[in-house]
Scaffold this motif. Structure first.
Motif, PDB file in Angstrom:
ATOM      1  N   SER A  20     -15.798  -1.440   1.806  1.00 37.51           N
ATOM      2  CA  SER A  20     -14.385  -1.485   2.167  1.00 37.51           C
ATOM      3  C   SER A  20     -14.094  -2.669   3.089  1.00 37.51           C
ATOM      4  O   SER A  20     -13.100  -3.385   2.903  1.00 37.51           O
ATOM      5  N   TYR A  65      -4.912  -0.662  -1.374  1.00 37.02           N
ATOM      6  CA  TYR A  65      -5.245   0.689  -1.838  1.00 37.02           C
ATOM      7  C   TYR A  65      -6.727   0.782  -2.182  1.00 37.02           C
ATOM      8  O   TYR A  65      -7.370   1.810  -1.927  1.00 37.02           O
ATOM      9  N   PHE A 115     -11.795   5.479   3.109  1.00 33.97           N
ATOM     10  CA  PHE A 115     -11.419   6.837   3.492  1.00 33.97           C
ATOM     11  C   PHE A 115     -11.484   7.824   2.332  1.00 33.97           C
ATOM     12  O   PHE A 115     -11.287   9.011   2.542  1.00 33.97           O
ATOM     13  N   TYR A 124      -8.530   1.192   1.061  1.00 34.83           N
ATOM     14  CA  TYR A 124      -8.349   2.561   1.554  1.00 34.83           C
ATOM     15  C   TYR A 124      -9.212   3.544   0.763  1.00 34.83           C
ATOM     16  O   TYR A 124      -9.846   4.442   1.345  1.00 34.83           O
ATOM     17  N   ASP A 125      -9.262   3.386  -0.551  1.00 37.61           N
ATOM     18  CA  ASP A 125     -10.033   4.307  -1.386  1.00 37.61           C
ATOM     19  C   ASP A 125     -11.523   4.224  -1.064  1.00 37.61           C
ATOM     20  O   ASP A 125     -12.215   5.258  -0.993  1.00 37.61           O
ATOM     21  N   PHE A 136       0.816  -1.221   0.000  1.00 37.61           N
ATOM     22  CA  PHE A 136       0.000   0.000   0.000  1.00 37.61           C
ATOM     23  C   PHE A 136       0.847   1.268   0.000  1.00 37.61           C
ATOM     24  O   PHE A 136       0.708   2.129  -0.873  1.00 37.61           O
ATOM     25  N   ASP A 137       1.737   1.402   0.981  1.00 35.94           N
ATOM     26  CA  ASP A 137       2.444   2.664   1.162  1.00 35.94           C
ATOM     27  C   ASP A 137       3.329   3.006  -0.025  1.00 35.94           C
ATOM     28  O   ASP A 137       3.431   4.170  -0.412  1.00 35.94           O
ATOM     29  N   SER A 143     -11.809  -6.090   2.485  1.00 37.04           N
ATOM     30  CA  SER A 143     -10.769  -6.547   3.411  1.00 37.04           C
ATOM     31  C   SER A 143     -10.971  -8.007   3.796  1.00 37.04           C
ATOM     32  O   SER A 143      -9.994  -8.753   3.941  1.00 37.04           O
TER      33      SER A 143
END
Length: 338
Positions: A305, A290, A297, A293-294, A269-270, A309
């Motif tokens: 989301s 990602y 958040f 996350y999209d 991700f990062d 996961s």
């Protein structure tokens, strides 16, 4: 019963009666408490004190795990079956979130990109690490090299991604060097959909190389010297010694590292978030994390989301189970070889 005479008068006197032990549970208790039987010892005071200190030191870790791991895990399982944007009332929707996500092209694209990253980075990264570890094993002074290789591991991922972001620019050092060597136009790695995912793979391999090198170097040094010496006496050369002796005996370390590396690749991700803006051109570097996350958040769709996961969790479990099932075919241990 025998009768004796007592005194000088010859009066018959009965012998003293012997005490008959009482029957029943009390008799059994008397026998168990006979002298010399082992008695349960009370726990020593220092053991109780050490246990209390153990609870004190472990307590904060358990609380942190419960608050930051178990509670979010349970919350994500609950939200996966609900519709909630963080402000409105929670509404149960059953498996609608999973059905919608499995039909979402963005999720499917994210799964493909994530699997491509894992398929490229895991074998290539571990292969380079094994070769590097074998090369460093022959050096007597390898401390400096180990520090240089391990530096990216302890460096912030954000800093690593920002440095590589400058290298991957069209006018960066890497693109300029490639253009001068091959006589082509400087590639624009991060803005080209065909090269953006490859750039993420390069950064991931470079970042994890140092840790894998140290792990493999420790595994090579743990191989029994008698096995190596016996192979050399039998006439095994350098390549034969590596392919038939060292690599099979190193297979448990390779198996462990492959599982860790594969799980880490599925959680990329990062690097994507910093290296490529908005998951790269045409979502070329969009990964599952990602995507999660999209949705959560970026769009505040916590239900979809959380469902994504859970899908990632199931995918990770399936892949890990496949790896554990396949280990019997390529994992060899020194005791088995002996």
């Amino acid at each position: 019963m025998a009768i004796t005479t007592g005194g000088a008068t010859g009066t018959p006197v009965a012998p003293p009666a012997t005490a008959t032990p009482p029957a029943g549970p009390s008799a059994a208790g008397t026998r168990e408490a006979r002298p010399g039987a082992p008695r349960p010892r009370r726990e020593a005071a220092w053991r109780r004190r050490d246990r209390r200190w153990g609870y004190i030191f472990v307590g904060p870790q358990l609380v942190g795990m419960a608050v930051f791991v178990l509670l979010p895990f349970v919350a994500s399982l609950v939200l996966a079956f609900a519709s909630w944007n963080g402000l409105t009332e929670l509404e149960w929707v059953g498996f609608d979130n999973f059905a919608a996500q499995l039909q979402d092209e963005l999720l499917l694209r994210s799964i493909v990109n994530t699997l491509l990253i894992a398929v490229v980075t895991v074998p290539v990264g571990l292969g380079i690490a094994v070769v590097t570890a074998v090369a460093l094993e022959r050096l007597r002074t390898r401390t400096l090299y180990l520090i240089l290789f391990f530096a990216p591991v302890v460096t912030s991922t954000v800093a690593v991604a920002m440095i590589w972001q400058q290298l991957f620019r069209a006018d960066g050092v890497l693109s300029t060097a490639i253009a001068s060597v091959f006589g082509i136009a400087p590639p624009d790695w991060l803005n080209d959909p065909r090269l953006a995912l490859l750039a993420v793979c390069i950064v991931s391999i470079w970042s994890s190389l140092g840790l894998n090198v140290i792990i493999f170097l420790a595994g090579l040094q743990n191989i029994s010297p008698s096995v190596i010496e016996a192979a050399r006496i039998d006439g095994a050369g350098a390549w034969r010694l590596f392919s038939a002796i060292r690599l099979p005996l190193l297979s448990p370390i390779v198996f462990f590292s492959s599982i860790v590396a594969f799980i880490s690749s599925l959680q990329t991700f990062d690097t994507v978030f910093v290296l490529t803006a908005n998951a790269g051109p045409d979502n070329a570097t969009r990964t599952i994390v990602y995507h999660i996350y999209d949705l959560g958040f970026g769009r505040f769709e916590f239900g979809p989301s959380s469902a994504a996961s859970v899908i990632l969790l199931l995918l990770t479990l399936v892949i890990t189970a496949i790896q554990f099932g396949a280990q019997k075919k390529f994992v060899h241990y020194e005791d088995d070889a002996a």
